[in-house]
Design a protein around this motif. Structure first.
Motif, mmCIF file in Angstrom:
data_model
loop_
_atom_site.group_PDB
_atom_site.id
_atom_site.type_symbol
_atom_site.label_atom_id
_atom_site.label_comp_id
_atom_site.label_asym_id
_atom_site.label_seq_id
_atom_site.Cartn_x
_atom_site.Cartn_y
_atom_site.Cartn_z
ATOM 1 N N GLU A 54 0.813 -1.213 0.000
ATOM 2 C CA GLU A 54 0.000 0.000 0.000
ATOM 3 C C GLU A 54 0.846 1.263 0.000
ATOM 4 N N ASN A 55 1.963 1.234 0.740
ATOM 5 C CA ASN A 55 2.720 2.458 0.986
ATOM 6 C C ASN A 55 4.172 2.394 0.512
ATOM 7 N N ILE A 56 4.566 1.293 -0.083
ATOM 8 C CA ILE A 56 5.929 1.143 -0.598
ATOM 9 C C ILE A 56 5.826 0.883 -2.095
ATOM 10 N N PRO A 57 6.191 1.865 -2.923
ATOM 11 C CA PRO A 57 6.001 1.730 -4.370
ATOM 12 C C PRO A 57 7.182 1.038 -5.041
ATOM 13 N N PRO A 58 7.006 0.607 -6.281
ATOM 14 C CA PRO A 58 8.164 0.163 -7.065
ATOM 15 C C PRO A 58 9.106 1.331 -7.324
ATOM 16 N N CYS A 59 10.389 1.048 -7.420
ATOM 17 C CA CYS A 59 11.377 2.089 -7.725
ATOM 18 C C CYS A 59 11.342 2.421 -9.214
ATOM 19 N N ASP A 60 11.392 3.703 -9.533
ATOM 20 C CA ASP A 60 11.434 4.138 -10.927
ATOM 21 C C ASP A 60 12.657 4.997 -11.235
ATOM 22 N N ARG A 61 13.444 5.344 -10.197
ATOM 23 C CA ARG A 61 14.621 6.182 -10.401
ATOM 24 C C ARG A 61 15.764 5.649 -9.539
ATOM 25 N N PRO A 62 17.000 5.827 -9.983
ATOM 26 C CA PRO A 62 18.135 5.288 -9.220
ATOM 27 C C PRO A 62 18.347 5.965 -7.878
ATOM 28 N N GLU A 63 17.797 7.153 -7.701
ATOM 29 C CA GLU A 63 17.978 7.866 -6.444
ATOM 30 C C GLU A 63 16.795 7.691 -5.495
ATOM 31 N N GLN A 64 15.767 6.967 -5.905
ATOM 32 C CA GLN A 64 14.568 6.800 -5.095
ATOM 33 C C GLN A 64 14.841 5.871 -3.909
ATOM 34 N N THR A 65 14.261 6.182 -2.770
ATOM 35 C CA THR A 65 14.388 5.334 -1.588
ATOM 36 C C THR A 65 12.997 5.015 -1.051
ATOM 37 N N GLY A 66 12.937 4.062 -0.113
ATOM 38 C CA GLY A 66 11.651 3.638 0.410
ATOM 39 C C GLY A 66 10.805 2.933 -0.630
ATOM 40 N N CYS A 67 11.454 2.239 -1.557
ATOM 41 C CA CYS A 67 10.772 1.595 -2.672
ATOM 42 C C CYS A 67 11.364 0.202 -2.893
ATOM 43 N N PHE A 68 10.820 -0.554 -3.862
ATOM 44 C CA PHE A 68 11.367 -1.880 -4.130
ATOM 45 C C PHE A 68 11.650 -2.071 -5.620
ATOM 46 N N CYS A 69 12.697 -2.835 -5.900
ATOM 47 C CA CYS A 69 13.083 -3.211 -7.254
ATOM 48 C C CYS A 69 12.836 -4.704 -7.442
ATOM 49 N N SER A 70 12.554 -5.108 -8.665
ATOM 50 C CA SER A 70 12.369 -6.525 -8.941
ATOM 51 C C SER A 70 12.631 -6.790 -10.415
ATOM 52 N N TRP A 71 13.256 -7.914 -10.716
ATOM 53 C CA TRP A 71 13.439 -8.307 -12.114
ATOM 54 C C TRP A 71 13.666 -9.805 -12.225
ATOM 55 N N ARG A 72 13.338 -10.329 -13.418
ATOM 56 C CA ARG A 72 13.594 -11.721 -13.784
ATOM 57 C C ARG A 72 14.202 -11.702 -15.176
ATOM 58 N N THR A 73 15.333 -12.363 -15.355
ATOM 59 C CA THR A 73 16.146 -12.186 -16.546
ATOM 60 C C THR A 73 15.975 -13.331 -17.540
ATOM 61 N N TYR A 74 15.679 -12.961 -18.799
ATOM 62 C CA TYR A 74 15.495 -13.939 -19.873
ATOM 63 C C TYR A 74 16.183 -13.450 -21.144
ATOM 64 N N LEU A 75 16.530 -14.403 -21.998
ATOM 65 C CA LEU A 75 17.031 -14.068 -23.320
ATOM 66 C C LEU A 75 15.940 -13.329 -24.085
ATOM 67 N N LYS A 76 16.337 -12.313 -24.819
ATOM 68 C CA LYS A 76 15.378 -11.518 -25.577
ATOM 69 C C LYS A 76 14.503 -12.423 -26.440
ATOM 70 N N GLY A 77 13.197 -12.201 -26.345
ATOM 71 C CA GLY A 77 12.247 -12.985 -27.115
ATOM 72 C C GLY A 77 11.605 -14.121 -26.342
ATOM 73 N N HIS A 78 12.049 -14.341 -25.105
ATOM 74 C CA HIS A 78 11.533 -15.452 -24.306
ATOM 75 C C HIS A 78 10.833 -14.938 -23.049
ATOM 76 N N TYR A 79 9.914 -15.774 -22.558
ATOM 77 C CA TYR A 79 9.129 -15.448 -21.377
ATOM 78 C C TYR A 79 9.155 -16.620 -20.399
ATOM 79 N N PRO A 80 8.799 -16.363 -19.140
ATOM 80 C CA PRO A 80 8.652 -17.477 -18.205
ATOM 81 C C PRO A 80 7.467 -18.351 -18.577
#
Length: 340
Positions: free
Chosen positions: A216-242
């Motif tokens: 509710e109160n902790i957003p995803p990070c959108d800038r490298p200087e943002q704090t109080g936020c969270f980052c997330s990623w999952r890495t795939y070869l271009k063109g592929h999905y989970p």
């Protein structure tokens, strides 16, 4: 159960830890639940800042700054309990298993938790992690019990950390794969609707799909200087999905080369260094990155021996491919946190 073919992104133990079985699992009767860890005992921690452990290591050109760090890092490791289960084996790992603990230390703690020794004191609990097959269990009630047990350890470890170690310091949360399954719950319970969120520098919730509206109160990070936020990623070869990918399903994907969730392409020149099989060598410009429909796409990484790897799922390299970028970003966000 097959394990992911390793391509040099880490030692073979890390590949085993993050392998993905394809079959649907059917629960079998298990022996007694392993005893709960006692977090007052140092042996219940894979990493503590005042003890020599695998989180203290660093590649050439970097240094361990835990003694000078002004923040704490609470790291939750991914699934290492991946060996084929016998019917009598428990679904949750035993934290007293020396062989299992060695795998945890030599893989996730060395190759992932060590990223953060350049910014603060690293705490990483051992916990009764769920077996990798529990993700594919058909019996949902049993599946819930297995993951609830694992989370109860992570929760108890964090509570012990708050009560005995933190002393009011700012906190970074970091996790991968199963660790992220648990840290999502941790953020909801301890940070999202409490004053503790004012001490959250950033959360790196990597290797699992994380919904944009998770908190509710902790957003995803959108800038490298943002704090109080969270980052997330999952890495795939271009063109592929989970597997079971659902387009437009509100899953956060942060580009660790520009720390944005937009779809701008980030060239490999922005990649400041991956840490692969040879831990002491930092290899720059290994891969590019671009956010696409809830995942992170990269063109095939370039490093010695990369031609041997043809699996489009780079899950085992979610942190390692961007080791230097994550390390530097954590330091930068701490600086912005203090300015804030």
């Amino acid at each position: 159960m097959k394990t992911t073919q390793i391509f040099g992104l880490a030692i073979s133990l890390l590949a085993i830890a993050c392998s993905t079985p394809k079959e649907t699992m059917v629960a079998s009767s298990a022996s007694g639940v392993p005893a709960a860890p006692d977090y007052a005992q140092e042996g219940s921690w894979a990493a503590l800042p005042d003890r020599v452990d695998a989180a203290d290591v660093f590649p050439k050109g970097m240094e361990d700054r835990q003694k000078d760090g002004e923040v704490d890092v609470f790291f939750v490791h991914p699934t290492i309990y991946t060996q084929e289960r016998e019917q009598t084996d428990p679904w949750n790992a035993d934290v007293q298993d020396a062989k299992m603990n060695k795998k945890v230390d030599e893989s996730a703690i060395r190759f992932q938790a060590s990223i953060f020794n350049g910014v603060g004191r690293v705490y990483a609990p051992r916990y009764r992690q769920a077996h990798i097959g529990a993700y594919w269990l058909q019996e949902r009630d049993m599946q819930k019990r297995i993951f609830d047990l694992a989370y109860s350890d992570v929760r108890n470890a964090f509570q012990y950390y708050l009560d005995h170690y933190n002393q009011g310091r700012p906190i970074i949360i970091a996790s991968h794969s199963q660790g992220t399954t648990h840290t999502q719950r941790l953020l909801k319970e301890f940070f999202d609707t409490t004053n503790l969120r004012n001490r959250l520098v950033v959360a790196y919730l990597v290797g699992m799909p994380v919904k944009r509206d998770l908190l509710e109160n902790i957003p995803p990070c959108d800038r490298p200087e943002q704090t109080g936020c969270f980052c997330s990623w999952r890495t795939y070869l271009k063109g592929h999905y989970p597997d079971l990918h659902q387009p437009g399903n509100n899953i956060v994907s942060t580009n660790p080369l520009n720390w944005s969730s937009d779809t701008l392409y980030a060239a490999r020149e922005l990649n400041k260094g991956a840490v692969l099989r040879s831990f002491n060598k930092v290899i720059p410009k290994v891969c590019d990155a671009q956010v696409h429909d809830g995942v992170l796409w990269v063109n095939k990484p370039k490093f010695p021996g990369s031609f041997l790897y043809n699996n489009p799922n780079y899950h085992i390299g979610d942190f390692n491919l961007f080791y230097s970028n994550v390390r530097e970003n954590a330091v930068a966000r701490v600086g912005y946190f203090w300015k804030r």
